[in-house]
Design a protein around this motif. Sequence first.
Motif, PDB file in Angstrom:
ATOM      1  N   MET A  83      -5.995  -5.203  -5.200  1.00  0.00           N
ATOM      2  CA  MET A  83      -5.016  -4.154  -5.505  1.00  0.00           C
ATOM      3  C   MET A  83      -5.644  -3.027  -6.312  1.00  0.00           C
ATOM      4  SD  MET A  83      -2.228  -4.569  -4.113  1.00  0.00           S
ATOM      5  CE  MET A  83      -2.883  -5.352  -2.698  1.00  0.00           C
ATOM      6  N   ALA A  84      -6.580  -3.402  -7.212  1.00  0.00           N
ATOM      7  CA  ALA A  84      -7.246  -2.364  -8.008  1.00  0.00           C
ATOM      8  C   ALA A  84      -8.046  -1.449  -7.083  1.00  0.00           C
ATOM      9  CB  ALA A  84      -8.160  -3.007  -9.043  1.00  0.00           C
ATOM     10  N   LEU A 107      -6.588 -13.526  -9.201  1.00  0.00           N
ATOM     11  CA  LEU A 107      -7.661 -12.595  -9.550  1.00  0.00           C
ATOM     12  C   LEU A 107      -8.073 -11.782  -8.330  1.00  0.00           C
ATOM     13  CD1 LEU A 107      -9.033 -12.227 -12.270  1.00  0.00           C
ATOM     14  CD2 LEU A 107     -10.983 -13.508 -11.376  1.00  0.00           C
ATOM     15  N   ILE A 108      -8.195 -12.472  -7.190  1.00  0.00           N
ATOM     16  CA  ILE A 108      -8.579 -11.771  -5.961  1.00  0.00           C
ATOM     17  C   ILE A 108      -7.509 -10.772  -5.567  1.00  0.00           C
ATOM     18  CG2 ILE A 108      -9.016 -12.104  -3.503  1.00  0.00           C
ATOM     19  CD1 ILE A 108     -10.298 -14.808  -4.305  1.00  0.00           C
ATOM     20  N   HIS A 109      -6.229 -11.199  -5.724  1.00  0.00           N
ATOM     21  CA  HIS A 109      -5.115 -10.317  -5.412  1.00  0.00           C
ATOM     22  C   HIS A 109      -5.196  -9.031  -6.240  1.00  0.00           C
ATOM     23  CE1 HIS A 109      -1.017  -9.133  -4.452  1.00  0.00           C
ATOM     24  NE2 HIS A 109      -0.736  -9.062  -5.741  1.00  0.00           N
ATOM     25  N   TYR A 110      -5.341  -9.196  -7.556  1.00  0.00           N
ATOM     26  CA  TYR A 110      -5.375  -7.998  -8.400  1.00  0.00           C
ATOM     27  C   TYR A 110      -6.651  -7.190  -8.204  1.00  0.00           C
ATOM     28  CZ  TYR A 110      -0.998  -8.660 -10.756  1.00  0.00           C
ATOM     29  OH  TYR A 110       0.340  -8.746 -11.007  1.00  0.00           O
ATOM     30  N   GLY A 111      -7.762  -7.879  -7.903  1.00  0.00           N
ATOM     31  CA  GLY A 111      -8.990  -7.146  -7.606  1.00  0.00           C
ATOM     32  C   GLY A 111      -8.798  -6.249  -6.399  1.00  0.00           C
ATOM     33  N   ALA A 121       0.838  -1.202   0.000  1.00  0.00           N
ATOM     34  CA  ALA A 121       0.000   0.000   0.000  1.00  0.00           C
ATOM     35  C   ALA A 121       0.869   1.246   0.000  1.00  0.00           C
ATOM     36  CB  ALA A 121      -0.912   0.000   1.225  1.00  0.00           C
ATOM     37  N   ASP A 122       1.936   1.200   0.793  1.00  0.00           N
ATOM     38  CA  ASP A 122       2.871   2.325   0.823  1.00  0.00           C
ATOM     39  C   ASP A 122       3.468   2.540  -0.562  1.00  0.00           C
ATOM     40  OD1 ASP A 122       4.674   4.251   2.002  1.00  0.00           O
ATOM     41  OD2 ASP A 122       6.232   2.737   1.779  1.00  0.00           O
ATOM     42  N   ALA A 123       3.868   1.430  -1.192  1.00  0.00           N
ATOM     43  CA  ALA A 123       4.474   1.525  -2.514  1.00  0.00           C
ATOM     44  C   ALA A 123       3.495   2.146  -3.513  1.00  0.00           C
ATOM     45  CB  ALA A 123       4.909   0.142  -2.991  1.00  0.00           C
ATOM     46  N   ILE A 124       2.251   1.650  -3.500  1.00  0.00           N
ATOM     47  CA  ILE A 124       1.255   2.177  -4.439  1.00  0.00           C
ATOM     48  C   ILE A 124       1.062   3.671  -4.217  1.00  0.00           C
ATOM     49  CG2 ILE A 124      -1.189   2.140  -5.047  1.00  0.00           C
ATOM     50  CD1 ILE A 124      -1.177  -0.835  -4.536  1.00  0.00           C
ATOM     51  N   SER A 125       0.974   4.061  -2.944  1.00  0.00           N
ATOM     52  CA  SER A 125       0.661   5.463  -2.671  1.00  0.00           C
ATOM     53  C   SER A 125       1.758   6.387  -3.206  1.00  0.00           C
ATOM     54  CB  SER A 125       0.449   5.682  -1.182  1.00  0.00           C
ATOM     55  OG  SER A 125       1.669   5.673  -0.515  1.00  0.00           O
ATOM     56  N   HIS A 126       3.003   5.914  -3.240  1.00  0.00           N
ATOM     57  CA  HIS A 126       4.053   6.758  -3.809  1.00  0.00           C
ATOM     58  C   HIS A 126       4.090   6.649  -5.323  1.00  0.00           C
ATOM     59  CE1 HIS A 126       5.583   6.575   0.326  1.00  0.00           C
ATOM     60  NE2 HIS A 126       6.155   7.715   0.047  1.00  0.00           N
ATOM     61  N   ALA A 127       3.823   5.428  -5.799  1.00  0.00           N
ATOM     62  CA  ALA A 127       4.093   5.152  -7.211  1.00  0.00           C
ATOM     63  C   ALA A 127       3.063   5.769  -8.147  1.00  0.00           C
ATOM     64  CB  ALA A 127       4.162   3.644  -7.437  1.00  0.00           C
ATOM     65  N   ILE A 128       1.936   6.250  -7.618  1.00  0.00           N
ATOM     66  CA  ILE A 128       0.934   6.786  -8.531  1.00  0.00           C
ATOM     67  C   ILE A 128       1.278   8.184  -9.015  1.00  0.00           C
ATOM     68  CG2 ILE A 128      -0.952   5.380  -7.672  1.00  0.00           C
ATOM     69  CD1 ILE A 128      -1.855   7.485  -5.958  1.00  0.00           C
ATOM     70  N   LEU A 129       2.353   8.787  -8.495  1.00  0.00           N
ATOM     71  CA  LEU A 129       2.715  10.139  -8.921  1.00  0.00           C
ATOM     72  C   LEU A 129       2.929  10.263 -10.437  1.00  0.00           C
ATOM     73  CD1 LEU A 129       3.338  13.043  -8.134  1.00  0.00           C
ATOM     74  CD2 LEU A 129       5.663  12.368  -7.630  1.00  0.00           C
TER      75      LEU A 129
END
Lengths: 371, 306
Positions: free
Chosen positions: A190-191, A184-188, A34-42
């Motif tokens: 994550m989406a 599928l559940i993992h990516y769901g 989650a931390d990674a995603i929050s930074h990586a969306i820049l």
Amino acid sequence: MSSTFAIILTGILVAAACASLGCFLILRRMAMLADAISHAILPGLVAGYFIAQGPSLLAGFFGAALAGLITVGLVELLKNTQRVGGESAIGIVFPAMFALGTFLVSKYYADVHLDADAVLYGNIEFVGFDHWYLGETDLGPQSLWIMGCLCLINLIFISVFYKELKLATFDAGLAATLGFSPILIHYGLMAVVSITTVGAFTAVGAILVVALMIVPAATAYLLTDRLPWMIGLAIAAGAIAAVAGFGLAFMLNGSVAGAIATVTGVEFGLALLFSSKQGLVARAQRLARQRIQFAADTLLVHLLQHEGSPDAAHESTIDHLQSELQWNNKFAQRVLDLAQRRSLVRCQGQQLELTTSGRERSQQVLQLGRG
Amino acid sequence: MSILDLFRDYTLRNVALGAMVLGIVSGILGCFAVLRRQGLLGDALSHAALPGIAIAYLLTGSKAPIVLLLGAGIAGWVGTLVINRIVRDTRISEDSALGIVLSVFFGVGILLLTYIAKRNDANQAGLDRFLFGQAATLVATDVLTMSILGGLALGCLVLLYKEFKLLAFDPAFAASLGFPPNRLGILLTSLIVVAIVIGLQTVGVVLMAAMLVGPAVAARQWTHRLSVMLVLSGVFGASAGIAGTMLSLGQQHVPTGPMIILSLTAIVTISLLFAPARGLVWAKIRQNHSLNNEPRNREIQPAKGE
């Protein structure tokens, strides 16, 4: 609607949206993703800005959500090469994405309002100013609508796929055998995490998203063993933090996002210390009790060994125990108290002797020791 | 711009030297973090260092780098202890403990920094440069401080090399030989905190994670020996530092920190793809080769003796 109320309500909605998903992140050991995603969306936000030729909510949203999924995909890809550990894969991918985003912002958009500070700690203070209009009618603050929708999406996602999520979280193997695809559940998941992050991000910034996803869920995890309770408690802890955090920020005249994160930390600290099962205080008490319990068993066995032998009189005095078993005065007294309270040992002046139930107990202990 | 130009100009020389020192120290110390599967510890601790900077400023009113970095170091170290305690005494996983310390400490840091900023105190400007780092502001004394701190950390590593090696590869064996794994682990983490403190001014808290993980992961692809990995990792870190400086200082509006990280990402990618033994490209070629040489449609033979 007053601006203060809008800020607090937005905070509560962000907290609810994040904390409910956070429970699954904690249980699936994916908190740092989650931390990674929050930074990586820049870089995704920047790309959205570039494509729409200006600040566009929708373009930014899609760009950022896409960047979040790309991050998850890249981490999986790196992990699957077997050349890099999972945590190192995260540690390579998200700084690269964030660096790319910062580079793009400073190179091409140095003059527009897309600065990296705002990305890190957001500006929930201003949610009251950005209203949505339908024709002439004022629909209220834009962030409120966005977070309301996201909150709804997350609650629907969790309630519709509750069984699947629960199964894949606690027993991925069984889930796969039963025909639910863990991938599928993992990516769901994550989406949903990605779009929640993007939505929450404009209001509260990257760090608070992480704080609200992880910390209330971890707090709830310390307090209960049941998943539905955990989700409920996490949402409650997040919402309380949102309200209290606003008060704290008002008092210190500081960042609301920072203050909310601080309060989630205080909540976690309290749970860490005082939770009835997992808390450090309860744990220390339990350990102390077990130590006395164990010592009492040692005493019983000691008395049994010497019972009826010529040196029994000498071996079973209270003073002798202290030197033989190396107990100090206070500890020996507590052990004796316990043994007498359970009427395992009788005290005749200085002499100790086993009662019938004490003898049984010590024989039992010896049996257990022999396995 | 050539490398020589870089070292002739006073400002450029400081930035390049600072980035290089950071690259060497974090590259070498990062190896142990990566081998112990604690690649994200650096990320958590660099965020955890932020409130230390704010508190150091609030207590002393001084903006001297050494004071602020001392505060950062202490906060990072407290973060280490908290993570250690949560992982050891509760059922919360290490990953979640990292996330908790990261976000809560950082939140406290942001709260304090904004509180300081709004006190109408003109002196405070510039505290937030630690968020993203501002390599361009490095002066000679900063580089000296970084070198001394980094030298001490690496000296410590040399003295305890055998113990740390054992801890990285077989902590249970280390414990059975009488080394205290928990205390050694905390010591190693404290050295990583030193590397983070060095990096705060150059690349900032957010990108520090990559400075610890990147060089080590790249170096790991080229060798199976720890000693070679440490040297290579230091070299990769330093190269990324210098390359990033060169890329950013030639032009306007390009910050140094992100360019260092992007250079590092390039080194990691090349290593993953083309390193002699473990390179993915060679693995793919070998796989195709063996597939082509394998006789197709071979019937499955029953195993002998059945």
